[in-house]
Design an enzyme around this catalytic site. Structure first.
Site, PDB file in Angstrom:
ATOM      1  N   GLN A  52      34.141 -10.289 -34.258  1.00  0.00           N
ATOM      2  CA  GLN A  52      35.555 -10.039 -34.538  1.00  0.00           C
ATOM      3  C   GLN A  52      36.447 -11.115 -33.912  1.00  0.00           C
ATOM      4  O   GLN A  52      37.501 -11.445 -34.436  1.00  0.00           O
ATOM      5  CB  GLN A  52      35.969  -8.665 -34.004  1.00  0.00           C
ATOM      6  N   CYS A  53      36.032 -11.621 -32.779  1.00  0.00           N
ATOM      7  CA  CYS A  53      36.804 -12.651 -32.088  1.00  0.00           C
ATOM      8  C   CYS A  53      36.316 -14.036 -32.497  1.00  0.00           C
ATOM      9  O   CYS A  53      35.157 -14.215 -32.882  1.00  0.00           O
ATOM     10  CB  CYS A  53      36.685 -12.493 -30.569  1.00  0.00           C
TER      11      CYS A  53
END
Length: 736
Positions: free
Chosen positions: A610-611
């Site tokens: 996600q990052c």
């Protein structure tokens, strides 16, 4: 009492002043025989120069420390012996002339002791709160006060310990900090000898001293000037013991010199360059010698320099007759004095200087920021177009790690118009890697990234026009419901308007699908070869920086715009031989090497997915290359239609002052390697192919919505679906 009177206020002071303000002469017998007869000694008035840093320091003190106080401030002026034979030295005020904290009373002169080019002399500043107060000042009283200080210093013996007290000065001022107007008036009080000092002889030092004496004198002067303890002492004694022994001694050694025998001359740092007139400081020196030592005849060395060292051709030796004026034996009776400086019109009155362009902090910041760029044009990069850079409008899609670095690098290159687009808020994990955010930006749920970034850009450099736009970029694979339709349509129109109104578009988002619509819009807007599109993308330890090729569908007609080259406007007919050739050689975009359409890459991801997980040093490298590539394009006569240079290209045969201009730069920080790659536009590209751009121009927002909601629509339209099906059914027969 002293007479800094209104008569002098109203009269124009002549270019040279005699000791009694009486008759004037023009001494021209310099070099050769000495002047005959006795004449009134004339002095060259001292002049002032105020560095703009002094006014800025005064403004800061006024705003931050002084407030409405009109208490006198101690200042330190600086002067030096004449060192250019055609220019007199002035008394200077620098930013260092003011004490950082007037309340502490630290002496500024201590800092400059030993600096041979900055001889410190004490002064007083009276800065008024209003222009009316400045005009209404009792100048006579202030003048008399300073004259009395000089008189008391002479009688008390302080001058023997600190001879710079003979050069006391003061100025009155008013600082209009709204308009940055500074009114000021200097006074250099000088005691008037009555009867006046008479000149009996004036010659160059080279004509007075023998070779042995001259050599010894220069050696003694240079030693005095090089010593940290005496370099800033402007008045001294020249003790000539023999033809080969000369010493410079402080004024307190007068009695010792008399007892030891030999010739004793009065010496001082003469700021005047004129060959027949000593400088203003000699006036108070003579008054001192009359009062303290009872001199009736004096020989004075007017010390001057050339090339940083004493020069006997420039130094003057003056024989003077003086008499003790009546009443000078009375310590309580202060003699008359003169010394108000003339203004720029040659009349007695204050001066006015406007420093609005230099003193306004924003304008100062702009001037300072442009300094390095302007210095580049001196030698390293004469063709640097600062006007082009400062007027270029840059749109940054993404205000994360890449966006922050790109914005700062753009400012360093002189770009002054930056718009940032993002929809996120500043998180606690952002400030360490995203250089435009601070811990305070993260509090209370975090500020909008674009707002915080724009604010902090202005804090870093007040001259930038930074704007933040919080919006969502519509993306293929991110299904749009009926309820979201109106918002998505607004976002599409807003994004198109932003791209159309900017010159350079940076695609700096962290997903592949978020780059699709901006790439399409740039391909449509680039049909006139004017707009620049740059993509920067990061992996964990790899990066891509590339420029998009020109758009499709250029029509050559009389309405086609012209582009500026190095030697003037370039017609678009000159850019390529034919439209078909331009299409064949058009460089590719970010999606030209893809064979599948972008989909939603944010679903079902773990935290590390996600990052944007990258090595910390990667983004600054990629961002710097993206900006350098942009600046190179802006300075190329063909802009985005410039051919792509490859590794090993020799740019020495063409005029490319910023070096080669590649298409793609792919880097691998794990191997500290970098490759330059060139790729042409694909006929089946899902973002910039003629089929895609033509469909967008025909259907507009409906086309975009279908591309977003139908996963295979773009592949079907460009023929990628058919191509993939053919590949699946393609059989190879291998021979043994």
């Amino acid at each position: 009492m002293a007479d800094g009177d209104e008569k002098e206020d109203m009269e124009t002071r002549p270019a040279f002043e005699s000791a009694d303000r009486g008759s004037f002469i023009n001494i021209s017998a310099v070099g050769g025989s000495s002047s005959s007869g006795h004449s009134i000694l004339q002095f060259s008035p001292l002049q002032s120069t105020v560095d703009e840093g002094f006014w800025r320091k005064l403004a800061d003190l006024k705003l931050e420390v002084l407030g409405i106080s009109e208490n006198p401030l101690e200042v330190t002026g600086f002067y030096a012996p004449m060192f250019h034979e055609q220019v007199s030295n002035h008394l200077k005020l620098l930013s260092e002339s003011l004490q950082p904290d007037p309340g502490r009373g630290t002496s500024v002169s201590i800092k400059f002791s030993g600096n041979r080019n900055l001889c410190p002399v004490p002064g007083i500043l009276y800065n008024m709160n209003t222009l009316d107060t400045f005009k209404a000042l009792d100048r006579r009283a202030l003048f008399n006060l300073e004259v009395q200080k000089i008189w008391e210093d002479i009688h008390s013996g302080k001058v023997e310990e600190d001879s710079s007290l003979l050069c006391r000065f003061f100025l009155i001022s008013y600082a209009d900090l709204k308009k940055w107007n500074f009114y000021y008036w200097f006074a250099f009080p000088a005691l008037v000898l009555e009867p006046p000092a008479m000149l009996t002889d004036l010659r160059r030092a080279s004509e007075v001293f023998s070779i042995e004496e001259g050599t010894a004198l220069l050696a003694a002067c240079n030693e005095w000037r090089q010593s940290t303890s005496t370099a800033g002492v402007p008045f001294f004694l020249v003790h000539i013991i023999s033809n080969v022994v000369v010493r410079l001694r402080p004024l307190r050694d007068w009695e010792a010199c008399q007892q030891e025998g030999g010739k004793v001359l009065l010496g001082f740092y003469d700021p005047c360059h004129l060959p027949a007139n000593p400088g203003w400081p000699l006036r108070n020196f003579l008054a001192f010698a009359v009062v303290r030592w009872g001199l009736e005849r004096a020989t004075v060395l007017c010390y001057r320099e050339k090339g940083g060292f004493g020069d006997l051709q420039q130094c003057l030796v003056v024989d003077i007759l003086v008499s003790t004026p009546p009443g000078w034996s009375n310590h309580e009776l202060v003699p008359k004095a003169v010394g108000w400086e003339l203004n720029s019109h040659g009349k007695l009155g204050p001066r006015l200087i406007n420093l609005a362009t230099e003193m306004d902090p924003k304008r100062l910041a702009i001037s300072a920021a442009d300094l390095n760029l302007k210095l580049m044009r001196w030698r390293a990069l004469p063709s640097l177009d600062l006007k082009c850079l400062s007027s270029t409008k840059c749109l940054l899609l993404g205000a994360g790690t890449l966006g922050c670095q790109v914005a700062r690098n753009l400012m360093a290159w002189g770009v002054r118009h930056i718009t940032l687009v993002d929809r996120g808020h500043v998180a606690m994990s952002n400030p360490l890697r995203q250089s435009l955010y601070t811990h305070d930006d993260c509090l209370n749920g975090g500020k909008l990234k674009v707002n915080a970034a724009a604010e902090n850009l202005k804090c870093i450099f007040p001259g930038v026009e930074a704007e933040g736009v919080s919006m969502t970029i519509p993306m293929p694979g991110h299904f749009v419901t009926a309820d979201e339709l109106s918002n998505i349509m607004k976002d599409c129109m807003q994004l198109k308007d932003l791209i159309d109104s900017h010159d350079v578009i940076f695609l700096l988002t962290d997903t592949r699908e978020s780059r699709w619509l901006p790439t399409l819009l740039c391909a449509d807007a680039n049909k006139f070869y004017l707009q620049v599109a740059i993509t920067a993308a990061l992996g964990f330890d790899t990066f891509l920086v590339m420029r998009h090729g020109a758009g499709v569908g250029l029509s050559i007609d009389t309405d086609a715009p012209k582009m500026l080259g190095q030697d003037g406007p370039l017609e678009f007919e000159d850019l390529a031989a034919s439209a078909s050739e331009r299409r064949e050689k058009r460089l590719g975009c970010y999606f030209c090497s893809d064979v599948v359409a972008p989909v939603d890459s944010t679903r079902n991801l773990t935290l590390d997915q996600q990052c944007t997980v990258t090595r910390p040093g990667l983004a600054p490298i990629a961002a710097a290359l993206a900006v350098e590539l942009t600046v190179s394009i802006l300075h190329h006569p063909l802009r985005i239609n410039a051919p792509a240079d490859e590794a090993g290209f020799d740019d020495s045969s063409v005029e490319q002052p910023l070096g080669i201009l590649p298409h793609q730069i792919r880097g691998d920080i794990a191997h500290f390697s970098q490759m330059l790659i060139k790729g042409y536009a694909s006929k089946r590209c899902i973002a910039c192919a003629e089929t895609i751009v033509s469909e967008y121009r025909t259907r507009g927002i409906d086309f975009v919505l279908e591309a977003i909601n139908q996963p295979t629509y773009l592949e079907d339209l460009t023929g990628l679906t058919e191509l993939m099906n053919l590949a699946k059914h393609f059989n190879l027969d291998w021979e043994d």
